[in-house]
Design a protein around this motif. Structure first.
Motif, PDB file in Angstrom:
ATOM      1  N   LEU A   1       3.398  31.872  23.668  1.00 16.28           N
ATOM      2  CA  LEU A   1       4.707  32.508  23.639  1.00 16.28           C
ATOM      3  C   LEU A   1       5.018  33.181  24.972  1.00 16.28           C
ATOM      4  O   LEU A   1       4.118  33.679  25.652  1.00 16.28           O
ATOM      5  CB  LEU A   1       4.753  33.532  22.503  1.00 16.28           C
ATOM      6  N   PRO A   2       6.290  33.231  25.364  1.00 17.29           N
ATOM      7  CA  PRO A   2       6.642  33.697  26.716  1.00 17.29           C
ATOM      8  C   PRO A   2       6.307  35.148  27.007  1.00 17.29           C
ATOM      9  O   PRO A   2       6.100  35.507  28.162  1.00 17.29           O
ATOM     10  CB  PRO A   2       8.156  33.448  26.800  1.00 17.29           C
ATOM     11  N   ILE A   3       6.254  36.011  26.004  1.00 17.61           N
ATOM     12  CA  ILE A   3       5.962  37.418  26.265  1.00 17.61           C
ATOM     13  C   ILE A   3       4.482  37.632  26.527  1.00 17.61           C
ATOM     14  O   ILE A   3       4.094  38.404  27.423  1.00 17.61           O
ATOM     15  CB  ILE A   3       6.453  38.288  25.094  1.00 17.61           C
ATOM     16  N   THR A   4       3.622  36.957  25.782  1.00 17.51           N
ATOM     17  CA  THR A   4       2.175  37.175  25.895  1.00 17.51           C
ATOM     18  C   THR A   4       1.453  35.992  26.523  1.00 17.51           C
ATOM     19  O   THR A   4       0.223  35.945  26.503  1.00 17.51           O
ATOM     20  CB  THR A   4       1.593  37.438  24.494  1.00 17.51           C
ATOM     21  N   GLU A   5       2.175  35.050  27.059  1.00 18.56           N
ATOM     22  CA  GLU A   5       1.551  33.870  27.664  1.00 18.56           C
ATOM     23  C   GLU A   5       0.729  34.250  28.887  1.00 18.56           C
ATOM     24  O   GLU A   5      -0.334  33.682  29.150  1.00 18.56           O
ATOM     25  CB  GLU A   5       2.650  32.877  28.045  1.00 18.56           C
ATOM     26  N   SER A   6       1.208  35.214  29.654  1.00 19.46           N
ATOM     27  CA  SER A   6       0.513  35.670  30.864  1.00 19.46           C
ATOM     28  C   SER A   6       0.216  37.156  30.728  1.00 19.46           C
ATOM     29  O   SER A   6       1.107  37.948  30.401  1.00 19.46           O
ATOM     30  CB  SER A   6       1.387  35.410  32.100  1.00 19.46           C
ATOM     31  N   ARG A   7      -1.025  37.529  30.994  1.00 17.88           N
ATOM     32  CA  ARG A   7      -1.446  38.934  30.882  1.00 17.88           C
ATOM     33  C   ARG A   7      -2.033  39.434  32.199  1.00 17.88           C
ATOM     34  O   ARG A   7      -3.089  40.040  32.233  1.00 17.88           O
ATOM     35  CB  ARG A   7      -2.465  39.103  29.758  1.00 17.88           C
ATOM     36  N   ASN A   8      -1.338  39.157  33.280  1.00 20.14           N
ATOM     37  CA  ASN A   8      -1.795  39.638  34.587  1.00 20.14           C
ATOM     38  C   ASN A   8      -0.838  40.668  35.155  1.00 20.14           C
ATOM     39  O   ASN A   8      -0.724  40.828  36.365  1.00 20.14           O
ATOM     40  CB  ASN A   8      -1.953  38.466  35.561  1.00 20.14           C
ATOM     41  N   GLY A   9      -0.127  41.398  34.294  1.00 19.60           N
ATOM     42  CA  GLY A   9       0.798  42.426  34.751  1.00 19.60           C
ATOM     43  C   GLY A   9       0.069  43.650  35.280  1.00 19.60           C
ATOM     44  O   GLY A   9      -1.142  43.816  35.107  1.00 19.60           O
ATOM     45  N   ASN A  10       0.813  44.524  35.936  1.00 17.55           N
ATOM     46  CA  ASN A  10       0.247  45.750  36.494  1.00 17.55           C
ATOM     47  C   ASN A  10       1.317  46.823  36.517  1.00 17.55           C
ATOM     48  O   ASN A  10       2.426  46.633  35.993  1.00 17.55           O
ATOM     49  CB  ASN A  10      -0.316  45.491  37.895  1.00 17.55           C
ATOM     50  N   ALA A  11       0.999  47.958  37.114  1.00 16.48           N
ATOM     51  CA  ALA A  11       1.938  49.080  37.145  1.00 16.48           C
ATOM     52  C   ALA A  11       3.201  48.734  37.929  1.00 16.48           C
ATOM     53  O   ALA A  11       4.293  49.209  37.593  1.00 16.48           O
ATOM     54  CB  ALA A  11       1.262  50.308  37.746  1.00 16.48           C
TER      55      ALA A  11
ATOM     56  N   LEU B   1       7.404  36.284  30.746  1.00 13.73           N
ATOM     57  CA  LEU B   1       7.889  37.589  31.194  1.00 13.73           C
ATOM     58  C   LEU B   1       7.317  37.979  32.548  1.00 13.73           C
ATOM     59  O   LEU B   1       8.008  38.579  33.371  1.00 13.73           O
ATOM     60  CB  LEU B   1       7.551  38.650  30.143  1.00 13.73           C
ATOM     61  N   ASN B   2       6.059  37.652  32.797  1.00 17.18           N
ATOM     62  CA  ASN B   2       5.479  37.987  34.096  1.00 17.18           C
ATOM     63  C   ASN B   2       6.077  37.152  35.224  1.00 17.18           C
ATOM     64  O   ASN B   2       6.130  37.598  36.374  1.00 17.18           O
ATOM     65  CB  ASN B   2       3.958  37.804  34.071  1.00 17.18           C
ATOM     66  N   SER B   3       6.524  35.955  34.911  1.00 14.88           N
ATOM     67  CA  SER B   3       7.063  35.087  35.952  1.00 14.88           C
ATOM     68  C   SER B   3       8.412  35.554  36.467  1.00 14.88           C
ATOM     69  O   SER B   3       8.858  35.095  37.527  1.00 14.88           O
ATOM     70  CB  SER B   3       7.190  33.644  35.429  1.00 14.88           C
ATOM     71  N   ILE B   4       9.082  36.451  35.730  1.00 13.85           N
ATOM     72  CA  ILE B   4      10.377  36.961  36.195  1.00 13.85           C
ATOM     73  C   ILE B   4      10.230  38.330  36.840  1.00 13.85           C
ATOM     74  O   ILE B   4      11.225  39.044  37.008  1.00 13.85           O
ATOM     75  CB  ILE B   4      11.401  37.027  35.048  1.00 13.85           C
ATOM     76  N   ALA B   5       9.011  38.706  37.219  1.00 11.81           N
ATOM     77  CA  ALA B   5       8.812  40.007  37.872  1.00 11.81           C
ATOM     78  C   ALA B   5       9.592  40.081  39.177  1.00 11.81           C
ATOM     79  O   ALA B   5      10.153  41.125  39.527  1.00 11.81           O
ATOM     80  CB  ALA B   5       7.324  40.251  38.123  1.00 11.81           C
TER      81      ALA B   5
ATOM     82  N   ALA C   1       2.652  44.419  26.810  1.00 12.49           N
ATOM     83  CA  ALA C   1       1.842  43.304  26.327  1.00 12.49           C
ATOM     84  C   ALA C   1       1.476  42.327  27.433  1.00 12.49           C
ATOM     85  O   ALA C   1       0.549  41.531  27.269  1.00 12.49           O
ATOM     86  CB  ALA C   1       2.590  42.559  25.221  1.00 12.49           C
ATOM     87  N   THR C   2       2.169  42.364  28.564  1.00 12.23           N
ATOM     88  CA  THR C   2       1.852  41.455  29.669  1.00 12.23           C
ATOM     89  C   THR C   2       0.695  41.960  30.526  1.00 12.23           C
ATOM     90  O   THR C   2       0.353  41.304  31.507  1.00 12.23           O
ATOM     91  CB  THR C   2       3.083  41.276  30.568  1.00 12.23           C
ATOM     92  N   MET C   3       0.097  43.098  30.167  1.00 14.72           N
ATOM     93  CA  MET C   3      -0.982  43.673  30.970  1.00 14.72           C
ATOM     94  C   MET C   3      -2.330  43.458  30.284  1.00 14.72           C
ATOM     95  O   MET C   3      -2.416  43.503  29.057  1.00 14.72           O
ATOM     96  CB  MET C   3      -0.758  45.180  31.151  1.00 14.72           C
ATOM     97  N   PRO C   4      -3.383  43.236  31.058  1.00 15.97           N
ATOM     98  CA  PRO C   4      -4.715  43.179  30.454  1.00 15.97           C
ATOM     99  C   PRO C   4      -5.134  44.558  29.969  1.00 15.97           C
ATOM    100  O   PRO C   4      -4.723  45.586  30.518  1.00 15.97           O
ATOM    101  CB  PRO C   4      -5.598  42.689  31.608  1.00 15.97           C
ATOM    102  N   SER C   5      -5.922  44.587  28.928  1.00 17.61           N
ATOM    103  CA  SER C   5      -6.373  45.862  28.373  1.00 17.61           C
ATOM    104  C   SER C   5      -7.830  45.741  27.975  1.00 17.61           C
ATOM    105  O   SER C   5      -8.208  44.833  27.234  1.00 17.61           O
ATOM    106  CB  SER C   5      -5.519  46.246  27.158  1.00 17.61           C
TER     107      SER C   5
END
Length: 543
Positions: free
Chosen positions: A113-123, A266-270, A339-343
């Motif tokens: 899914l597009p929201i949780t497909e990538s989890r490499n987000g940051n601050a 979501l991360n791809s539109i940062a 949700a796009t960030m690793p935890s």
């Protein structure tokens, strides 16, 4: 077998042979090698290895108990008392849990899914997304609210709303991983955990989808009309005799939105969110600076607009408060952004999320307060229905250099294009979640593109059928106000369960109840103001 103390060496015991076909659990040693752990071995109270029940030939794999993996048990003071082999196992287990994320159960469907497909987000991504979602065209309408409320009540209402929504944003950030081993990646998921499966969907699904879809439609209207104004300013008298109509500009803007919406997640539109944040801050600053730098109209007044009756005045005030509430949108995206960030156990996602959110909302405050106060100072109760940019065009189109005015409108177009992407992402996620749950496979690139083209043109047709939608800020604020101001307080009570009659208990109950009451009042005020104006409101009315 005789029990041994914690500090002594364990006895050597005979280990039954591993049955064929049963895998042997392994643990990673500090050197990086993998050492098998015998099956059927348990950890006794004294730290010695022991066999299973007598007469049992079936071997069971060793599983750490909750007490074994708790941070208290893994603390140096406790683990130092454990024998060397056991201590190595616990140290390795602690490192594994810190990397994996305290045994968080992940839904395999989330990877599609597009929201949780990538989890490499940051601050930094969190700051970009929160800025893009939290500031935009709705801030340009704040001087209208001041025209109904006046100086004192306008500043008080805006200040209270700002700190109220900042507190509820903090609640959402903390509740993202309120239950160990579970991440609430979407607003509806957290509502279901707090209010129950069915009630949570009924309470949260409509306002969040309505806010995303309604905002996307309003952005098409505003972006299309702003593109038309930009073209008129740049082209001037050299324009052709058959310029594009307003509906055709809506279509041009929609096509641009659909093309940009093909970015996968979501991360791809940062990068787009960064562009949206920079353009929003820039045009918001230009709007109030240009307004206060020009000569004020001669007939300006700062008295609240008069109403023919007490009921009309009440509806106008509630509509003005709804405009202020609508200015603080974006909470329906807070959990999705997090949700796009690793935890992990050592680095939870709420730390970078809150760091980015604090920076974003500091910048938002530096934009919305000058717009509201400066815009009202410059135009008073002469403020048009379209907000400060409409006033700037109507009163000073001949005083401000054409290039500067055109640049301001172009920045609005860029911001609307960027905001469309982040507000549409939850809708795209819902479409793809329905598809993947039925087919049990990820969307192909053609299916994903089809969903996004479909949503873009549905929003276009709704905007054409309801061209006054961009004027319903009060109604939009009233209907979606619980998402920002009320539901998070009730969620905190249901999930965190603060002590009854404590300060936290009183605070959240009071804010939640007031949020629901304001939502009803603002919705009624928005409808009545819309009816009284004859549905003739427009975002821009160029002369």
């Amino acid at each position: 077998m005789e029990e041994r103390g914690m500090g002594t060496e364990p006895e050597l015991v005979s280990i039954p042979a591993t049955p064929r076909g049963v895998s042997t659990p392994e643990t990673v040693t500090p050197s990086g090698q993998r050492s098998p752990r015998p099956l059927g071995a348990g950890v006794g109270a004294g730290g010695a290895a022991g066999t299973g029940p007598a007469g049992s030939n079936s071997a069971k794999s060793w599983t750490p108990t909750p007490a074994m993996i708790s941070p208290r048990f893994l603390s140096p003071s406790i683990s130092s008392a454990v024998g060397t082999p056991m201590k190595r196992v616990l140290v390795n287990l602690r490192g594994y849990l810190e990397e994996v994320g305290h045994l968080t159960k992940l839904n395999p469907q989330d990877a599609w899914l597009p929201i949780t497909e990538s989890r490499n987000g940051n601050a930094h991504y969190a700051a970009f997304h929160n800025l893009n979602a939290g500031i935009g065209f709705q801030a340009l309408l704040l001087p209208i609210a001041f025209a109904f409320l006046g100086w004192s009540w306008g500043i008080v209402a805006l200040t209270i709303a700002y700190f109220w929504q900042l507190y509820t944003l903090w609640i959402l950030v903390k509740l993202h991983e309120a239950v160990p081993g579970r991440r609430y990646n979407r607003y509806v998921e957290l509502a279901q955990a707090a209010f129950g499966e069915r009630l949570g969907v009924w309470l949260a699904l409509f306002p969040t989808v309505y806010l995303s879809a309604g905002t996307a439609t309003a952005l098409i209207l505003i972006g299309g009309e702003t593109m038309k104004l930009f073209f008129q300013i740049v082209c001037g008298p050299l324009c052709s005799s058959n310029p594009l109509s307003t509906v055709e500009w809506y279509l041009v803007f929609t096509i641009l939105c659909v093309v940009l919406s093909q970015l996968p997640n979501l991360n791809s539109i940062a990068g787009l969110s960064l562009i949206g944040a920079v353009t929003a801050i820039t045009y918001a600053t230009l709007a109030w600076v240009l307004s206060v730098s020009q000569e004020r109209p001669s007939s300006i007044s700062y008295q609240p607009l008069p109403s023919p009756s007490f009921g009309a005045a009440a509806f106008s005030i509630s509509n003005a408060l709804g405009i202020i509430a609508f200015a603080f949108r974006g909470h329906n995206l807070a959990l999705e952004i997090q949700a796009t960030m690793p935890s992990t156990f050592k680095h939870p996602a709420h730390v970078p999320m809150w760091r980015g959110a604090k920076v974003a909302y500091l910048l938002i405050a530096m934009c919305i307060f000058p717009i509201a106060i400066g815009g009202f100072w410059a135009y008073g109760n002469l403020m048009p229905a379209g907000g400060i940019l409409n006033a700037l065009y109507a009163f000073h189109s001949h005083d401000i250099p054409r290039g500067l005015l055109a640049t301001t409108f172009l920045l609005v177009v860029f911001n609307c294009l960027s905001s469309f992407q982040i507000y549409s992402m939850p809708v795209f996620d819902s479409f793809e979640a329905g598809y993947t749950s039925r087919t049990n496979r990820p969307c192909s690139i053609w299916v994903r593109s089809g969903f996004r083209v479909f949503f873009g043109f549905v929003s276009f047709f709704i905007g054409v059928a309801l061209p006054f939608l961009s004027s319903l800020a009060g109604l939009l604020g009233g209907l979606t106000l619980p998402v920002t101001f009320a539901y998070p307080c009730f969620m905190w009570i249901r999930i965190k369960k603060p002590q009854r009659f404590s300060f936290s208990w009183y605070l959240n109950w009071s804010l939640g109840i007031m949020g629901i009451a304001f939502s009803l009042a603002f919705s009624i005020g928005g409808v009545c103001s819309m009816v009284n104006s004859g549905l003739k409101l427009k975002f821009f009315k160029p002369n």
